[in-house]
Each structure stands twice: as structure tokens, then as C-alpha cells.
Design a protein around this motif. Structure first.
Motif, short mmCIF file in Angstrom:
data_model
loop_
_atom_site.label_atom_id
_atom_site.label_comp_id
_atom_site.label_asym_id
_atom_site.label_seq_id
_atom_site.Cartn_x
_atom_site.Cartn_y
_atom_site.Cartn_z
N ALA A 1 11.96 -0.52 4.90
CA ALA A 1 11.68 -1.94 4.66
C ALA A 1 10.67 -2.10 3.52
O ALA A 1 10.81 -2.99 2.68
N ASP A 2 9.67 -1.25 3.49
CA ASP A 2 8.68 -1.31 2.41
C ASP A 2 9.32 -1.00 1.06
O ASP A 2 9.02 -1.65 0.05
N VAL B 1 0.86 -1.19 0.00
CA VAL B 1 0.00 0.00 0.00
C VAL B 1 0.89 1.24 0.00
O VAL B 1 1.10 1.89 1.03
N PRO B 2 1.45 1.58 -1.16
CA PRO B 2 2.28 2.78 -1.21
C PRO B 2 1.46 4.04 -1.04
O PRO B 2 0.27 4.07 -1.37
N SER B 3 2.06 5.07 -0.52
CA SER B 3 1.38 6.36 -0.41
C SER B 3 1.41 7.10 -1.74
O SER B 3 0.67 8.06 -1.94
N LEU B 4 2.23 6.60 -2.65
CA LEU B 4 2.36 7.22 -3.96
C LEU B 4 3.01 6.20 -4.89
O LEU B 4 3.92 5.47 -4.50
N LEU B 5 2.52 6.14 -6.12
CA LEU B 5 3.10 5.25 -7.12
C LEU B 5 2.90 5.93 -8.47
O LEU B 5 1.83 5.85 -9.07
N GLU B 6 3.94 6.61 -8.94
CA GLU B 6 3.84 7.49 -10.10
C GLU B 6 4.80 7.05 -11.22
O GLU B 6 5.90 6.57 -10.94
N ALA C 1 1.63 9.42 -15.02
CA ALA C 1 0.49 8.63 -14.55
C ALA C 1 0.53 8.45 -13.05
O ALA C 1 1.60 8.28 -12.45
N HIS C 2 -0.66 8.51 -12.45
CA HIS C 2 -0.85 8.00 -11.10
C HIS C 2 -0.97 6.48 -11.28
O HIS C 2 -2.07 5.92 -11.29
N ALA C 3 0.16 5.84 -11.43
CA ALA C 3 0.17 4.45 -11.88
C ALA C 3 -0.53 3.52 -10.91
O ALA C 3 -1.11 2.51 -11.32
N GLY C 4 -0.50 3.85 -9.65
CA GLY C 4 -1.10 2.98 -8.65
C GLY C 4 -2.60 2.85 -8.78
O GLY C 4 -3.18 1.85 -8.32
N LEU D 1 9.77 5.07 -12.50
CA LEU D 1 8.69 4.78 -11.55
C LEU D 1 9.10 5.30 -10.18
O LEU D 1 10.20 5.02 -9.69
N LEU D 2 8.22 6.07 -9.56
CA LEU D 2 8.43 6.59 -8.21
C LEU D 2 7.45 5.90 -7.27
O LEU D 2 6.24 5.92 -7.52
N ALA D 3 7.97 5.30 -6.22
CA ALA D 3 7.12 4.67 -5.20
C ALA D 3 7.47 5.28 -3.85
O ALA D 3 8.64 5.54 -3.56
N ALA D 4 6.45 5.52 -3.03
CA ALA D 4 6.68 6.12 -1.71
C ALA D 4 5.87 5.37 -0.66
O ALA D 4 4.80 4.82 -0.94
N PHE D 5 6.40 5.38 0.57
CA PHE D 5 5.69 4.81 1.71
C PHE D 5 5.80 5.78 2.87
O PHE D 5 6.85 6.37 3.11
N ASP D 6 4.68 5.94 3.60
CA ASP D 6 4.66 6.77 4.80
C ASP D 6 4.34 5.92 6.02
O ASP D 6 3.65 6.36 6.95
N THR D 7 4.84 4.70 6.02
CA THR D 7 4.62 3.76 7.11
C THR D 7 5.63 4.00 8.23
O THR D 7 6.51 4.85 8.12
N THR D 8 5.53 3.21 9.29
CA THR D 8 6.48 3.35 10.40
C THR D 8 7.87 2.87 10.02
O THR D 8 8.86 3.28 10.63
#
Length: 468
Positions: free
Chosen positions: A300-301, A258-263, A381-384, A289-296
Motif C-alpha cells: 500500500a505504501d 517514511v520510506p526505509s530507503l529512497l535512493e 544519492a541517498h535521495a531521502g 529512483l528506488l523506494a522501499a518500505f518495511d511497514t506492515t
């Protein structure tokens, strides 16, 4: 100075309109100078006709909006509601002789409740201003259109806008709990709720979200907030083909991440961003491709997603080390549309959304369309969530190139429908896609939508000529 502009030449109809408007509005809220009103004639969409408004009104209160609508109803005059005019479909374009109702001066944040996790705002509040205000209280308003520094909440509601974070947090419609709406005849209606749950009656709130000002004028909104997430970290992955990048997107989503962003940015877009910003993005790549996570534990993600990108054929995977490096990558993505506009001076920005599994097919199809019409078309694209923005770059002074640009734009929308998608994921229909809305929803759907419009606006004065 503004007051003197009210003394512009007036025919009988215009004079009657101004006299009635000024009976309930301050003089500085009514603009008639053609040089001034021309600036309110259109939004940022290409190929969308716009008329000359008779007057531009800038109310500050709900009562003033009601006065405008009562006046327009009595005189049977069209009213075009506007926010910041950053839209990309012509939904805010004026019609000849209309009243442009600009809501930008209604810009107060009326309430922020950390306990109820809501904000109550007027429609002219700028998206970024609200985001910063709630951030100071440890809260978050997730919808973040690329124009978030300029666009207003009212405009976001009118077009049901999205943004970069939709893959995890959803679109504007999911955060609008309740609305105060001035109807075409000037009556004030409240919809929805302030509570976390509520299912009383038809969901009229959702009906107004995305209606492009054709059913009523939003004058107040109750918005849901979320707890402020941790700072996100971003990963950049290079691919030798757009197909490989889209394969990575499918692997990421199928893997339960569950990325916060996938562009996604294609080769054309990356080169355009470099030319504009000198950021030094890798121009040897066919897709970034840009992927981001705002998890704890975002590192690791990112590591898990990076492995999936490598399995899909990524030639290089680079996770950001800190928030500053992450923000630099996001600035590259946010600069995409401005950079593509600089290629030829004018763009047509498509907004086709397809199932994630067909994302690669759409991008390959856009490449074929670009070659066929001898045009530069960059894809971001908002690929996600499968929402793509094929951006046609063209010279507005070249008639043949304009024709080819419009034809390519239509072919991209047709391709999106063929792939099981929709003509608009977040920009709306406006003027630009009226014909295509009819194709997507069919004759029965169109009949039902027109019936709804008739109930709320029997005289047809609210934003006429938009949607259908």
C-alpha cells in the motif's frame, strides 16, 4: 614468519620503539616488514598522501592498546588508528614514522541484550557480522554503509558513517550510547550509558563519534538496537530527467511518507551497473529512483509513492512482487560505486549533502561540471536525506585527467556549500577535505575544534594531519 619480520633493520629510534612495544605485546602483534606495513598505509581514497609507518600493531585487548598509547606518548610518536581501511577520505592514512594501530583483531561481540536492546562490541567487529548476530534474536542494528560486509564498527564510529537506510533510521551517531576510549596518554575513559535515557554531563560520546581517531581510541562500544522490521519491498521508478526524479523525492517527503530507503541513480550510473553486472536495468532512463518500505503493509505504501512518482513525471513505475526481486534492485544500487570505478579504473567519490529541496539543483550542477571538465561523473544519492555521491571517473595514468578530476571534485564541494549543504554527509573529512572543513565551519569554529583537540591530545600524536 611474522616473528622473523621483527628482526628487520632497526635504527636507534625504531629499535627502542620495538623493544618497548614488545614488552607488552605478543610478537605476532608487531609488524615491521616494509612489504607488509605498506598494505596498511592508506584507505580507499584517491589523491590523499600517505606515509610509511614505522610499525603496525594489532592488539587484541584493551590493556594492549593502553600499552601502545603509553609507549607512543613517552616517545612522542604519532599513532594512526585504523579499522578495515574502507574509508573514502584518507582518515586512516599513515604518516611517515608513525605507529599504525589496527584494531581489526579486537572483533568480539561481548554482549547482546534483547531486553535492554543493546549490543556491546569491540571496534573490530564487522558491521555485517553484528547485523546478522542480532537478526538471529529478532533485533536490528540499522546503520548499513555500502561497505557493510567489510567495514568495522570502530571505523563506522570514527567517521560517523551512514548508509542506505538513514532516511528512516538515522546514522551511526544515533545508535552509539556509550564508549570505552583509550586516551592519548593511555588512560581509559568511559562515556555515555547503557540505559535508554541519560543526560549526565557533556555528551562526550557524540564528541568521539566522527572524530576520526583524533581524540582517542575507541576500544568498546554500547550500541542501541531496534526490533527487527518486516521484510521491505522496493519500487523502481524511471524518469526522463533527474529534475523530475528529484521532484518525486520532494513530493514523497512532503507527503509525510517514511520510506526505509529512497535512493537515486543517474543515467551514467545505471549504464555502469549494467556493464558490470548485466542486470538489464533500463538504460533509456535519465534517473532511476528506488523506494522501499518495511511497514506492515508495504504494498500500500509503494502504491501511494508510485502515484506520486507518476505525478512528478515518471515514465514507468514498477513495484517489486517479492523480497527476492526487491533484493535484486538493492544489489544494483550497492554495486554502483564498484561499477563506476570500472569505467576508467579510478574514482574520486564526493560526499556532498544538501537540503532535499536543492537536490535537483546539485545534480544539474554536477552535470555542468562534468561537461566543463570533459569527464564522466556518475551520481548516486541517498535521495531521502539529500546525501549525494557524485563519483568522478578518471584515468590515474593521465596527468591532465587527474588534474581535471581534482578540480571537478572541488567545484562540486563548492556547489554543495552554495546550496546550503555540507562537504560531507557520512564519509568524514580526513585528508581529502581539510581545506573545505575550514571553509564550512569558519575561523571561530576551527579555533574551537582545535581547542578540543588540544584538551584530549596535547602532544598532537593522535592521527595528526587529519581534519584540520
Amino acid at each position: 614468519m611474522i616473528m622473523s619480520r621483527i628482526e628487520a633493520p632497526r635504527d636507534e629510534v625504531t629499535g627502542n620503539l620495538l623493544d618497548r612495544l614488545l614488552a607488552g605485546l605478543p610478537a605476532d602483534a608487531v609488524l615491521t616488514d616494509p612489504d607488509v606495513t605498506a598494505a596498511y598505509a592508506h584507505d580507499m581514497a584517491s589523491f590523499c598522501p600517505a606515509g610509511a609507518p614505522a610499525v603496525v600493531v594489532l592488539p587484541r585487548t584493551v590493556e594492549q592498546v593502553q600499552h601502545v598509547m603509553r609507549t607512543a606518548t613517552e616517545l612522542r610518536l604519532p599513532v594512526v588508528p585504523q579499522g578495515a581501511r574502507t574509508g573514502l577520505s584518507g582518515a586512516a592514512n599513515a604518516t611517515d614514522g608513525c605507529v599504525v594501530l589496527s584494531l581489526t583483531r579486537m572483533d568480539r561481540i561481548l554482549e547482546i541484550s534483547p531486553v535492554d536492546r543493546i549490543a556491546v562490541v569491540e571496534p573490530g567487529v564487522v558491521n555485517a557480522a553484528l547485523s546478522r548476530a542480532v537478526d538471529d534474536l529478532g533485533l536490528c542494528y540499522p546503520p548499513d554503509p555500502s561497505s557493510w560486509e567489510m567495514c568495522t564498527i570502530g571505523g563506522n564510529i570514527g567517521t560517523a558513517s551512514g548508509g542506505l537506510c538513514c532516511v528512516k533510521y538515522g546514522v551511526t551517531a544515533e545508535y552509539v550510547l556509550g564508549l570505552d576510549v583509550v586516551l592519548a596518554d593511555g588512560r581509559l575513559m568511559s562515556t555515555g550509558r547503557r540505559t535508554a535515557k541519560g543526560v549526565a554531563g557533556y555528551d562526550l560520546t557524540r564528541l568521539f563519534v566522527g572524530s576520526e581517531g583524533s581524540l582517542g581510541i575507541v576500544v568498546r562500544a554500547v550500541l542501541a538496537l531496534r526490533p527487527k522490521p518486516p521484510r521491505q519491498l522496493v519500487l523502481a521508478a524511471e524518469f526522463a530527467s533527474a529534475a523530475a526524479a528529484c521532484d518525486a523525492v520532494c513530493r514523497i517527503m512532503a507527503g509525510g511518507h517514511v520510506p526505509s530507503l529512497l535512493e537515486l541513480m543517474d543515467r551514467t550510473t545505471v549504464k555502469a551497473v549494467n556493464a558490470l553486472t548485466r542486470m538489464g536495468l533500463p538504460e533509456t532512463t535519465e534517473a532511476l529512483l528506488l523506494a522501499a518500505f518495511d511497514t506492515t503493509d508495504p504494498a500500500a505504501d509503494l502504491a501511494a509513492v508510485g502515484a506520486l512518482c507518476e505525478e512528478a513525471g515518471a515514465t514507468q513505475v514498477v513495484p517489486a512482487d517479492d523480497a527476492a526481486e526487491s533484493e535484486l534492485l538493492l544489489q544494483a544500487r550497492r554495486s554502483s560505486l564498484v561499477a563506476l570505478e570500472a569505467v576508467k579504473g579510478t574514482t574520486m567519490i564526493d560526499d556532498v549533502c544538501v537540503p532535499r529541496s536543492r537536490l535537483g539543483d546539485l545534480i544539474e550542477g554536477v552535470e555542468r561540471i562534468a561537461d566543463k571538465h570533459r569527464l564522466t561523473i556518475g551520481v548516486v544519492a541517498h535521495a531521502g536525506d539529500g546525501n549525494t555521491h557524485p563519483t568522478v571517473c578518471f584515468d590515474a595514468q593521465d596527468p591532465d585527467e587527474c588534474r581535471r578530476a581534482r578540480e571537478s571534485f572541488d567545484e562540486i564541494m563548492a556547489l554543495g556549500l552554495e546550496l546550503g549543504g555540507t562537504i560531507t554527509g557520512e564519509h568524514g573529512v580526513g585528508v581529502l577535505k581539510k581545506e573545505w572543513l575550514a571553509r564550512e565551519i569558519g575561523p571561530v569554529g576551527l579555533e574551537m575544534q582545535r581547542a578540543v583537540k588540544q584538551v584530549f591530545d596535547p602532544l598532537g600524536i593522535l592521527n595528526p594531519g587529519k581534519l584540520f
